[in-house]
Design a protein around this motif. Structure first.
Motif, PDB file in Angstrom:
ATOM      1  N   ALA A  72     133.173  80.117  97.951  1.00  0.00           N
ATOM      2  CA  ALA A  72     132.790  79.450  96.807  1.00  0.00           C
ATOM      3  C   ALA A  72     131.444  79.922  96.643  1.00  0.00           C
ATOM      4  CB  ALA A  72     132.728  77.978  97.180  1.00  0.00           C
ATOM      5  N   ILE A  73     130.431  79.917  97.508  1.00  0.00           N
ATOM      6  CA  ILE A  73     128.900  80.231  97.110  1.00  0.00           C
ATOM      7  C   ILE A  73     129.077  81.468  96.713  1.00  0.00           C
ATOM      8  CG2 ILE A  73     126.725  80.342  98.393  1.00  0.00           C
ATOM      9  CD1 ILE A  73     127.370  78.223 100.214  1.00  0.00           C
ATOM     10  N   SER A 128     127.624  83.979  87.952  1.00  0.00           N
ATOM     11  CA  SER A 128     126.310  84.308  87.115  1.00  0.00           C
ATOM     12  C   SER A 128     125.840  85.395  87.001  1.00  0.00           C
ATOM     13  CB  SER A 128     125.188  83.451  88.182  1.00  0.00           C
ATOM     14  OG  SER A 128     123.998  83.569  87.500  1.00  0.00           O
ATOM     15  N   ASN A 129     126.010  86.336  88.000  1.00  0.00           N
ATOM     16  CA  ASN A 129     125.666  87.780  87.445  1.00  0.00           C
ATOM     17  C   ASN A 129     126.673  88.285  86.366  1.00  0.00           C
ATOM     18  OD1 ASN A 129     123.677  87.690  89.709  1.00  0.00           O
ATOM     19  ND2 ASN A 129     125.277  88.710  91.291  1.00  0.00           N
ATOM     20  N   ALA A 159     124.922  89.839  82.889  1.00  0.00           N
ATOM     21  CA  ALA A 159     125.481  91.102  82.387  1.00  0.00           C
ATOM     22  C   ALA A 159     126.155  91.126  81.258  1.00  0.00           C
ATOM     23  CB  ALA A 159     126.194  91.896  83.546  1.00  0.00           C
ATOM     24  N   THR A 160     126.968  90.066  80.873  1.00  0.00           N
ATOM     25  CA  THR A 160     127.691  90.133  79.733  1.00  0.00           C
ATOM     26  C   THR A 160     126.876  89.621  78.583  1.00  0.00           C
ATOM     27  OG1 THR A 160     129.721  89.432  80.762  1.00  0.00           O
ATOM     28  CG2 THR A 160     129.584  88.920  78.425  1.00  0.00           C
ATOM     29  N   GLN A 161     125.737  88.815  78.696  1.00  0.00           N
ATOM     30  CA  GLN A 161     124.799  88.217  77.759  1.00  0.00           C
ATOM     31  C   GLN A 161     124.144  89.519  77.430  1.00  0.00           C
ATOM     32  OE1 GLN A 161     124.391  85.610  76.146  1.00  0.00           O
ATOM     33  NE2 GLN A 161     122.844  86.365  74.939  1.00  0.00           N
ATOM     34  N   TYR A 162     123.652  90.122  78.440  1.00  0.00           N
ATOM     35  CA  TYR A 162     122.793  91.295  78.278  1.00  0.00           C
ATOM     36  C   TYR A 162     123.466  92.570  77.608  1.00  0.00           C
ATOM     37  CZ  TYR A 162     119.320  89.253  81.541  1.00  0.00           C
ATOM     38  OH  TYR A 162     118.357  88.437  82.112  1.00  0.00           O
ATOM     39  N   PHE A 214     130.251  93.824  89.379  1.00  0.00           N
ATOM     40  CA  PHE A 214     130.063  92.468  89.600  1.00  0.00           C
ATOM     41  C   PHE A 214     131.308  91.854  89.440  1.00  0.00           C
ATOM     42  CE2 PHE A 214     125.366  92.517  88.276  1.00  0.00           C
ATOM     43  CZ  PHE A 214     124.847  92.319  89.611  1.00  0.00           C
ATOM     44  N   LYS A 215     132.281  92.499  88.551  1.00  0.00           N
ATOM     45  CA  LYS A 215     133.570  91.932  88.059  1.00  0.00           C
ATOM     46  C   LYS A 215     134.514  92.171  89.554  1.00  0.00           C
ATOM     47  CE  LYS A 215     134.053  91.249  83.185  1.00  0.00           C
ATOM     48  NZ  LYS A 215     135.020  91.636  82.110  1.00  0.00           N
ATOM     49  N   GLU A 216     134.360  93.739  89.814  1.00  0.00           N
ATOM     50  CA  GLU A 216     135.127  94.138  91.069  1.00  0.00           C
ATOM     51  C   GLU A 216     134.783  93.328  92.360  1.00  0.00           C
ATOM     52  OE1 GLU A 216     134.120  98.150  91.391  1.00  0.00           O
ATOM     53  OE2 GLU A 216     135.506  98.759  89.866  1.00  0.00           O
ATOM     54  N   LEU A 217     133.347  93.017  92.513  1.00  0.00           N
ATOM     55  CA  LEU A 217     133.076  92.144  93.562  1.00  0.00           C
ATOM     56  C   LEU A 217     133.657  90.598  93.344  1.00  0.00           C
ATOM     57  CD1 LEU A 217     129.439  92.998  93.939  1.00  0.00           C
ATOM     58  CD2 LEU A 217     131.253  93.802  95.285  1.00  0.00           C
ATOM     59  N   GLN A 218     133.602  90.264  92.140  1.00  0.00           N
ATOM     60  CA  GLN A 218     134.247  88.901  91.854  1.00  0.00           C
ATOM     61  C   GLN A 218     135.601  88.680  92.288  1.00  0.00           C
ATOM     62  OE1 GLN A 218     133.941  87.548  87.877  1.00  0.00           O
ATOM     63  NE2 GLN A 218     134.181  85.512  88.196  1.00  0.00           N
ATOM     64  N   GLN A 219     136.341  89.953  92.033  1.00  0.00           N
ATOM     65  CA  GLN A 219     137.723  90.013  92.071  1.00  0.00           C
ATOM     66  C   GLN A 219     137.859  90.056  93.700  1.00  0.00           C
ATOM     67  OE1 GLN A 219     140.259  89.461  90.194  1.00  0.00           O
ATOM     68  NE2 GLN A 219     141.833  90.001  91.744  1.00  0.00           N
TER      69      GLN A 219
END
Length: 599
Positions: free
Chosen positions: A46-47, A54-55, A59-62, A554-559
Motif C-alpha cells: 500500500a505504501i 504519485s510518481n 510524470a503524466t502532468q509534466y 513508473f507504470k511498470e513498477l506500479q503494475q
C-alpha cells in the motif's frame, strides 16, 4: 485432551471460513486485478503503491500537459520569428538593391512603399498569440505588443497618455547629413519675374549657398510626441525632463554629473510655433565632491551658482517642423538642443556634441535620459509598457461629457524593473526542472525598424522637394530670353539645384548603405533569439523523451507492485475451490456419526 464433536464442528467451521476468506480474496484479485483491496491487506504494498501512483501522476502532468503546452508555445514563437527573419531578410535585400536601381523620387517611393509594407508585417508578428495569450508580452500575456484597432476604439472613448522614461548611451548618437537649399527659391514668386536673392553676388553664388551640414541627434523611440505648448489630462502645462550625463560650467570649469533639467514653454506660447524653452535645473551631482544637489527634496537643496548657469547657458528650443530644426542647428540659430516632437528627435550641432557628449561623459553607466509625454497613438504603435519605465494616464470620464469630470487614473509600469525586462515565463517540465518558454518583445521587435522608415520618408521628401524646385526653375526659365537677367539668374539657381540634388542623392545612398548594416544587425538579434528558442525546444524534446521513459518505468513498477499474475491467481483460485469442496465432503462424513450411534 478429549476431542468432542462440538470441538470438531467448531474447528471445521473455522477452517471452512478460512477457505472461504481465501477464495474471496482470490476472487477479488481476479476481478480488480489488484493484490490488495485495503491498506491492511499488505501495508508495504500500500505504501509503495501510493508513492508510485504519485510518481505516475507527476510524470503524466509534466509530460502530457506541461511539456506539450511548453512545446506548443515554443513552436508558435518559432513560427512567428521565422516570419520576422524572412521580413528582415526582404528588407535587407531591398536596402541592398535600392541604391543602384532608382534615379528619381518616384523610383525611391516604389522601394519605400514595399519596405513600408514589410515593416508593418514585422510589427504584426509581435501580436502572435497562443491560446489567447500573447507570446511576446512577458508577464502581460493579455496585452498585445502593439496597439490594435480595439485599443484605438477604447482610446477614442477614454484617451490614454504615457509619460515615458528613455535612456541613451554614447553609441545612440546619430550623425545626419542635412542639405540646405532654401536660398534657391528666395524672391522667386514676384509678379515682375525672379530677382536675385538677397546675399547673392558675383563672389557669392547660389551654388555656394547650397550647403551640406552635419547635425547630431538622439532619436526617441516614438514620433508625434506632445508639444510643450499643450497641457496634460489634469490641465497642467507639459514638461520635458532631460538629464545630461555631464555638464561643464564654462566660467569656473566645474563639472557636474547627471544634471536633470526641466524644460517648459514660456507662458502664452501659441501651439504650432517655434520657441526658446525655459530651462530649470532640478538636480545635479558635483563630480569633484560627489555631493548631490536636489531641489525636489523637502526641504529643497540650494543649487551652486555654477550649475545654475545651465538655466541661461543652455539653449533648448522646440520646433514644429523637422526641416526648420535641422536648418536652425546647421546655421547656428539654435546653439543648444532642438526638440522636435513631430519627428521625435533631440538635435544638436557638432560644436554642442563635442562640448557636451564626449565618450568619456557616458562612462560609469551615465546616460542621456529623456522623460517625455505621448498621447497621440495609432494602430501598430508599440505599447511602451513592454519596453520602458512609464506612467499611464487614462481619462475615465464619460464620452461626450466634461473630459475632466473624473480624476484621471494613473498606472505605473516597470518601476521595479529595467525597462520591462526580467519577465521570463518558466514551465515546470520535470522533477526540479524548469524551462523558459517566452521570448520578450524587446529581444526582437525594436522601435528602430519603424524609425528607420521615418528617416527614409524624410529623405524622400527632401528629394521630392529638390526635384520639384528644379523642375519649376527649368519651366520658369523657358519664359525668358536667354540673354535676359532673369534667364541668367534662373540658370544659376538651376546649377545650385543640381548641386543640392547630388548632395541629397548621396545622402540617400549613404543612408541605404548604413541601413544594410542595420538590417543585418536586426537579423542577427532576431536569429540569436531564434537560436535561443530552438535550443530550449531541443532541450524540451530531450526532457519529454526522458519523461516518457520515466512514466513507462513508473507504470511498470506500479503494475509489479499492485498488479497480479492472472495465471497464478487462477490456479490458486481453482485449488482453493477444490480444497473448499473437499473440506465440505470430509466435514460432512465426520459429522454424520456421533457417540449416540454406539449407545
Amino acid at each position: 485432551m478429549r476431542m468432542t464433536n462440538k470441538i470438531m464442528r467448531n474447528n471445521s467451521a473455522y477452517n471452512l471460513n478460512q477457505n472461504k476468506i481465501l477464495t474471496d480474496k482470490l476472487t477479488n484479485q481476479m476481478t480488480t486485478q489488484s493484490k490488495i483491496a485495503r491498506p491492511s491487506d499488505d501495508p508495504v504494498v500500500a505504501i509503495r503503491a501510493l508513492r508510485l501512483r504519485s510518481n505516475v501522476t507527476a510524470a503524466t502532468q509534466y509530460n502530457d500537459r506541461n511539456a506539450k503546452d511548453a512545446d506548443q508555445w515554443l513552436t508558435v514563437t518559432a513560427d512567428a520569428m521565422n516570419t520576422v527573419d524572412k521580413v528582415l531578410d526582404s528588407l535587407y535585400k531591398q536596402a541592398t538593391s535600392a541604391p543602384d536601381k532608382f534615379e528619381t523620387a518616384d523610383g525611391l517611393r516604389i522601394y519605400l512603399t514595399q519596405m513600408k509594407q514589410l515593416t508593418a508585417e514585422f510589427y504584426s508578428c509581435a501580436n502572435v498569440d497562443y491560446a489567447g495569450r500573447y507570446v511576446f508580452s512577458g508577464y502581460r500575456t493579455d496585452l498585445p505588443v502593439t496597439f490594435t484597432e480595439e485599443d484605438m476604439k477604447e482610446m477614442k472613448e477614454h484617451p490614454i497618455s504615457y509619460n515615458i522614461e528613455e535612456k541613451f548611451g554614447f553609441e545612440d548618437i546619430r550623425r545626419i547629413s542635412y542639405t540646405d537649399f532654401d536660398k534657391l527659391s528666395e524672391n522667386l514668386g514676384g509678379t515682375t519675374g525672379p530677382t536675385t536673392a538677397p546675399g547673392i553676388t558675383s563672389t557669392n553664388s547660389y551654388e555656394q549657398n547650397v550647403k551640406n551640414s552635419t547635425v547630431y541627434s538622439f532619436r526617441i523611440s516614438y514620433n508625434d510626441l506632445d508639444s510643450l505648448t499643450k497641457t496634460d489630462m489634469a490641465g497642467n502645462p507639459q514638461k520635458l525632463t532631460i538629464t545630461l550625463p555631464e555638464y561643464k560650467d564654462a566660467a569656473s570649469g566645474n563639472v557636474y554629473n547627471n544634471v536633470k533639467l526641466e524644460i517648459t514653454a514660456p507662458a502664452g506660447t501659441a501651439a504650432g510655433t517655434n520657441f526658446a524653452a525655459d530651462v530649470k535645473v532640478l538636480s545635479a551631482v558635483d563630480a569633484a565632491t560627489g555631493i548631490e544637489y536636489d531641489t525636489t527634496k523637502t526641504p529643497p537643496d540650494t543649487l551652486p551658482p555654477q550649475v545654475l548657469t545651465a538655466e541661461t547657458a543652455l539653449d533648448v528650443q522646440e520646433f514644429s517642423d523637422q526641416e526648420q530644426a535641422y536648418k536652425a542647428i546647421a546655421n547656428g540659430t539654435c546653439k543648444g538642443i532642438a526638440y522636435i516632437p513631430t519627428s521625435g528627435e533631440m538635435v544638436f550641432s557638432e560644436d554642442f556634441y563635442k562640448a557636451n557628449f564626449s565618450e568619456s561623459a557616458f562612462k560609469n553607466d551615465k546616460t542621456f535620459q529623456v522623460n517625455y509625454d505621448k498621447s497621440s497613438w495609432k494602430t501598430g504603435d508599440i505599447n511602451p509598457v513592454h519596453y520602458f519605465k512609464c506612467i499611464e494616464t487614462q481619462d475615465l470620464a464619460a464620452p461626450g461629457g466634461n473630459p475632466h469630470v473624473a480624476e484621471p487614473r494613473k498606472t505605473w509600469y516597470n518601476s521595479q524593473r529595467d525597462e520591462g525586462r526580467n519577465q521570463d515565463i518558466y514551465y515546470d517540465v520535470g522533477y526540479n526542472q524548469q524551462i523558459q518558454v517566452n521570448t520578450k518583445a524587446d529581444e526582437i521587435f525594436t522601435h528602430d525598424v519603424q524609425r528607420d522608415m521615418d528617416d527614409f520618408q524624410y529623405y524622400l521628401k527632401q528629394l521630392e522637394d529638390i526635384e520639384t524646385l528644379r523642375t519649376n526653375l527649368k519651366t520658369k526659365q523657358k519664359d525668358y530670353p536667354e540673354d535676359s537677367a532673369e534667364y541668367k539668374d534662373l540658370e544659376q539657381r538651376i546649377k545650385g539645384a543640381d548641386k543640392a540634388w547630388v548632395y541629397i542623392r548621396d545622402n540617400i545612398h549613404n543612408k541605404f548603405e548604413n541601413q544594410i548594416t542595420k538590417y543585418q544587425k536586426y537579423m542577427d538579434d532576431s536569429r540569436v533569439a531564434m537560436t535561443d528558442n530552438a535550443t530550449r525546444g531541443a532541450r524540451l524534446e530531450l526532457i519529454a523523451t526522458r519523461l516518457t521513459n520515466q512514466k513507462m518505468t513508473f507504470k511498470e513498477l506500479q503494475q509489479d507492485n499492485e498488479g497480479i499474475d492472472i495465471t497464478e491467481v487462477a490456479v490458486e483460485l481453482t485449488a482453493s475451490e477444490l480444497t473448499y469442496n473437499a473440506a465440505l465432503m470430509a466435514t460432512g462424513k465426520i459429522m454424520q456419526t456421533n457417540l449416540m450411534n454406539y449407545i
